[in-house]
Motif scaffolding. Structure first.
Motif, PDB file in Angstrom:
ATOM      1  N   TRP A  24      77.326  41.510  54.481  1.00  0.00           N
ATOM      2  CA  TRP A  24      77.806  42.876  54.772  1.00  0.00           C
ATOM      3  C   TRP A  24      79.091  43.162  54.017  1.00  0.00           C
ATOM      4  CZ3 TRP A  24      74.437  46.091  56.185  1.00  0.00           C
ATOM      5  CH2 TRP A  24      73.518  45.877  57.216  1.00  0.00           C
ATOM      6  N   LYS A  25      79.953  42.154  53.892  1.00  0.00           N
ATOM      7  CA  LYS A  25      81.224  42.353  53.192  1.00  0.00           C
ATOM      8  C   LYS A  25      80.986  42.703  51.726  1.00  0.00           C
ATOM      9  CE  LYS A  25      85.626  39.989  52.287  1.00  0.00           C
ATOM     10  NZ  LYS A  25      86.584  40.812  53.049  1.00  0.00           N
ATOM     11  N   SER A  26      80.053  42.003  51.097  1.00  0.00           N
ATOM     12  CA  SER A  26      79.843  42.296  49.679  1.00  0.00           C
ATOM     13  C   SER A  26      79.226  43.691  49.513  1.00  0.00           C
ATOM     14  CB  SER A  26      79.065  41.188  48.971  1.00  0.00           C
ATOM     15  OG  SER A  26      77.705  41.268  49.223  1.00  0.00           O
ATOM     16  N   LEU A  27      78.415  44.105  50.488  1.00  0.00           N
ATOM     17  CA  LEU A  27      77.875  45.472  50.434  1.00  0.00           C
ATOM     18  C   LEU A  27      79.003  46.493  50.582  1.00  0.00           C
ATOM     19  CD1 LEU A  27      74.841  46.703  50.492  1.00  0.00           C
ATOM     20  CD2 LEU A  27      75.479  47.358  52.795  1.00  0.00           C
ATOM     21  N   PHE A  35      85.810  45.047  54.589  1.00  0.00           N
ATOM     22  CA  PHE A  35      85.111  44.778  55.846  1.00  0.00           C
ATOM     23  C   PHE A  35      85.630  43.436  56.349  1.00  0.00           C
ATOM     24  CE2 PHE A  35      81.290  42.997  58.044  1.00  0.00           C
ATOM     25  CZ  PHE A  35      81.170  43.957  59.049  1.00  0.00           C
ATOM     26  N   THR A  36      86.291  43.471  57.498  1.00  0.00           N
ATOM     27  CA  THR A  36      86.956  42.253  57.994  1.00  0.00           C
ATOM     28  C   THR A  36      86.086  41.487  58.985  1.00  0.00           C
ATOM     29  OG1 THR A  36      87.916  43.359  59.906  1.00  0.00           O
ATOM     30  CG2 THR A  36      89.174  43.460  57.839  1.00  0.00           C
ATOM     31  N   GLU A  37      86.536  40.260  59.294  1.00  0.00           N
ATOM     32  CA  GLU A  37      85.808  39.446  60.273  1.00  0.00           C
ATOM     33  C   GLU A  37      85.827  40.109  61.639  1.00  0.00           C
ATOM     34  OE1 GLU A  37      85.735  34.979  60.479  1.00  0.00           O
ATOM     35  OE2 GLU A  37      86.927  35.227  58.652  1.00  0.00           O
ATOM     36  N   GLU A  38      86.916  40.826  61.907  1.00  0.00           N
ATOM     37  CA  GLU A  38      87.023  41.536  63.185  1.00  0.00           C
ATOM     38  C   GLU A  38      85.969  42.655  63.244  1.00  0.00           C
ATOM     39  OE1 GLU A  38      91.063  42.864  63.920  1.00  0.00           O
ATOM     40  OE2 GLU A  38      90.301  44.112  65.565  1.00  0.00           O
ATOM     41  N   GLU A  77      68.528  40.701  51.242  1.00  0.00           N
ATOM     42  CA  GLU A  77      68.246  39.765  50.151  1.00  0.00           C
ATOM     43  C   GLU A  77      69.364  38.740  50.002  1.00  0.00           C
ATOM     44  OE1 GLU A  77      67.279  41.370  46.203  1.00  0.00           O
ATOM     45  OE2 GLU A  77      65.898  42.713  47.288  1.00  0.00           O
ATOM     46  N   GLU A  78      70.600  39.246  50.045  1.00  0.00           N
ATOM     47  CA  GLU A  78      71.728  38.317  49.909  1.00  0.00           C
ATOM     48  C   GLU A  78      71.789  37.377  51.114  1.00  0.00           C
ATOM     49  OE1 GLU A  78      75.548  39.969  48.816  1.00  0.00           O
ATOM     50  OE2 GLU A  78      76.567  38.078  49.314  1.00  0.00           O
ATOM     51  N   TYR A  79      71.579  37.937  52.311  1.00  0.00           N
ATOM     52  CA  TYR A  79      71.600  37.129  53.547  1.00  0.00           C
ATOM     53  C   TYR A  79      70.543  36.020  53.482  1.00  0.00           C
ATOM     54  CZ  TYR A  79      71.044  36.109  58.554  1.00  0.00           C
ATOM     55  OH  TYR A  79      70.926  35.493  59.771  1.00  0.00           O
TER      56      TYR A  79
END
Ligand code: B16
Ligand code: MG
Length: 217
Positions: A24-27, A35-38, A77-79
């Motif tokens: 999700w972060k790379s998206l 996009f943080t871990e929080e 796909e990345e996941y």
């Protein structure tokens, strides 16, 4: 009496949240925001398309339906690249021992996950054969806190909800179990999972006895 245990997957059996997070972060970064871990905490137990909606809200972006479907597929796909590298070492501590304990006592085991990748993950972890019933994101139309996913599991096993215990790490999942008339053991923090019958940090040292005494309190 307890006849069956129904397990959520992500956050209960395995920690896939870290892989969801990277994807999700790379998206998000590709769309020009962070996009943080929080932020990622908000996606736990939530469906793929709903996760994307939350991500868009965080980034303040608006995308049409077609683009959303394309981006969700790209994220997946990345996941998948990460989960296809997973091994049984990544099964969370104590889970397998607890499964063996349940088997020995004749308690049925089911999966109740929102993930459409659940089968792939169970195969990677070599856990498929432990499950007497599998219900995942490909079998349900209503997301947690709707109890559909757990009720289907109980039905497949042929037990009443009152005889099933659900294991969940997400608030919406705990609510889904309670809404379905099942008892629920929270995996994580009691502050977050306050609707569960009781909460443990994980399965290390956890047994059928621990479960029974916790539920009878
Ligand atoms: P996928 P669970 C959920 O699994 C995850 O907690 C959530 O973060 C994810 O968005 C959802 O599955 C959908 O996953 O994209 O693989 O279909 O906790 O219900 O096992
Ligand atoms: Mg979960």
């Amino acid at each position: 009496t307890i006849s069956a245990c129904i397990f959520d997957l992500d956050g209960v059996v395995v920690d896939t949240a870290k892989y969801h997070y990277i994807a999700w972060k790379s998206l998000a970064n590709g769309l020009g925001f962070d996009f943080t871990e929080e932020d990622n905490e908000r996606l736990k137990g939530v469906s793929r398309m709903r996760s994307l909606e939350i991500l868009m809200e965080i980034g303040g972006v608006d995308l049409d339906q077609e683009t959303q479907l394309k981006l969700a597929a790209k994220k997946n796909e990345e996941y998948l690249e990460y989960i296809l590298k997973m091994t049984p070492d990544e099964i969370l501590p104590g889970v397998k021992t607890f499964f063996e304990d349940l088997k020995a006592k004749g308690i049925k085991i089911a999966l109740g996950s929102a993930s459409k990748n659940a089968m792939t993950i169970l195969e990677q972890l070599k856990l498929t054969s432990y499950f007497d019933a599998i219900v995942d994101g490909t079998h349900v139309s209503k997301a947690k806190p709707d109890p559909e996913v757990f009720l289907k599991g109980a039905e497949l096993l042929g037990f009443e909800p009152a005889n099933c215990v659900v294991f969940e790490d997400a608030e919406a999942g705990v609510e889904a179990a309670i809404n379905g008339g099942m008892r629920c053991v929270g995996i994580g923090s009691p502050d977050v999972l306050n609707k569960a019958n009781f909460v443990v940090p994980g399965f290390e040292g956890f047994s059928f006895e621990t479960m029974e005494s916790g539920l009878n309190k």
